[in-house]
Design a protein around this motif. Structure first.
Motif, short mmCIF file in Angstrom:
data_model
loop_
_atom_site.label_atom_id
_atom_site.label_comp_id
_atom_site.label_asym_id
_atom_site.label_seq_id
_atom_site.Cartn_x
_atom_site.Cartn_y
_atom_site.Cartn_z
N LYS A 1 0.87 -1.18 0.00
CA LYS A 1 0.00 0.00 0.00
C LYS A 1 0.90 1.23 0.00
O LYS A 1 1.76 1.37 0.86
N GLY B 1 -3.72 5.93 0.60
CA GLY B 1 -5.15 5.72 0.48
C GLY B 1 -5.59 4.41 1.12
O GLY B 1 -4.82 3.72 1.78
N THR B 2 -6.84 4.07 0.91
CA THR B 2 -7.42 2.83 1.42
C THR B 2 -7.50 1.85 0.27
O THR B 2 -8.05 2.17 -0.78
N ASP C 1 -8.46 -2.03 -1.37
CA ASP C 1 -9.39 -3.15 -1.30
C ASP C 1 -9.16 -3.93 -2.59
O ASP C 1 -9.70 -3.59 -3.63
N THR D 1 -6.73 -5.83 2.20
CA THR D 1 -6.85 -4.42 2.58
C THR D 1 -5.59 -3.86 3.22
O THR D 1 -5.61 -2.72 3.70
N ALA D 2 -4.51 -4.62 3.24
CA ALA D 2 -3.27 -4.15 3.86
C ALA D 2 -2.08 -4.71 3.09
O ALA D 2 -2.19 -5.67 2.34
N GLY E 1 -12.40 1.81 -2.33
CA GLY E 1 -11.28 2.32 -1.55
C GLY E 1 -11.23 3.83 -1.69
O GLY E 1 -11.86 4.41 -2.56
N SER E 2 -10.45 4.45 -0.83
CA SER E 2 -10.32 5.89 -0.84
C SER E 2 -8.98 6.26 -1.47
O SER E 2 -7.94 6.07 -0.85
N PRO F 1 -7.05 4.78 -3.76
CA PRO F 1 -6.08 3.70 -3.59
C PRO F 1 -4.85 3.89 -4.48
O PRO F 1 -4.95 4.28 -5.63
#
Length: 103
Positions: free
Chosen positions: A19, A22-23, A25, A50-51, A88-89, A91
């Protein structure tokens, strides 16, 4: 040490997800290509990732199937790994895919 050969190994696909911001997924799917239709068919799909981390997926006809990590199946001559970013935000990530296949 000299090169080692493990003929008992199963087909293995490794995905390393980093990552950046951002977020994230992300879903990873291993697909075989059907030679008759030319369509890709899902063999194994991951849970939502998610990580950052490394995940190993196994595919072989002698394996016991395990949801989202192992498939009792063959990897055909034509296949691919599909990496899809879902919700996601903003990403921003890097995905590296490696494979170790039986001859």
């Amino acid at each position: 040490s000299n090169l080692k050969i493990n003929r008992q190994a199963k087909n293995k696909v490794t995905v390393d997800l980093t990552k950046n911001s951002g977020t994230i997924d992300v879903t990873v799917t291993i697909q075989n290509k059907d030679p008759a239709s030319g369509k890709y068919v899902d063999m194994l799909s991951s849970v939502s990732l998610t990580a950052s981390g490394t995940t190993v997926y196994m595919v072989h006809p002698d394996l016991a199937a395990a949801a989202n990590v192992a498939a009792k199946d063959f990897i055909t001559e034509q296949w691919r790994v599909k990496v899809v970013s879902g919700a996601g935000s903003s990403p921003n990530f890097t995905a590296t895919v490696g494979a170790c296949l039986l001859p």
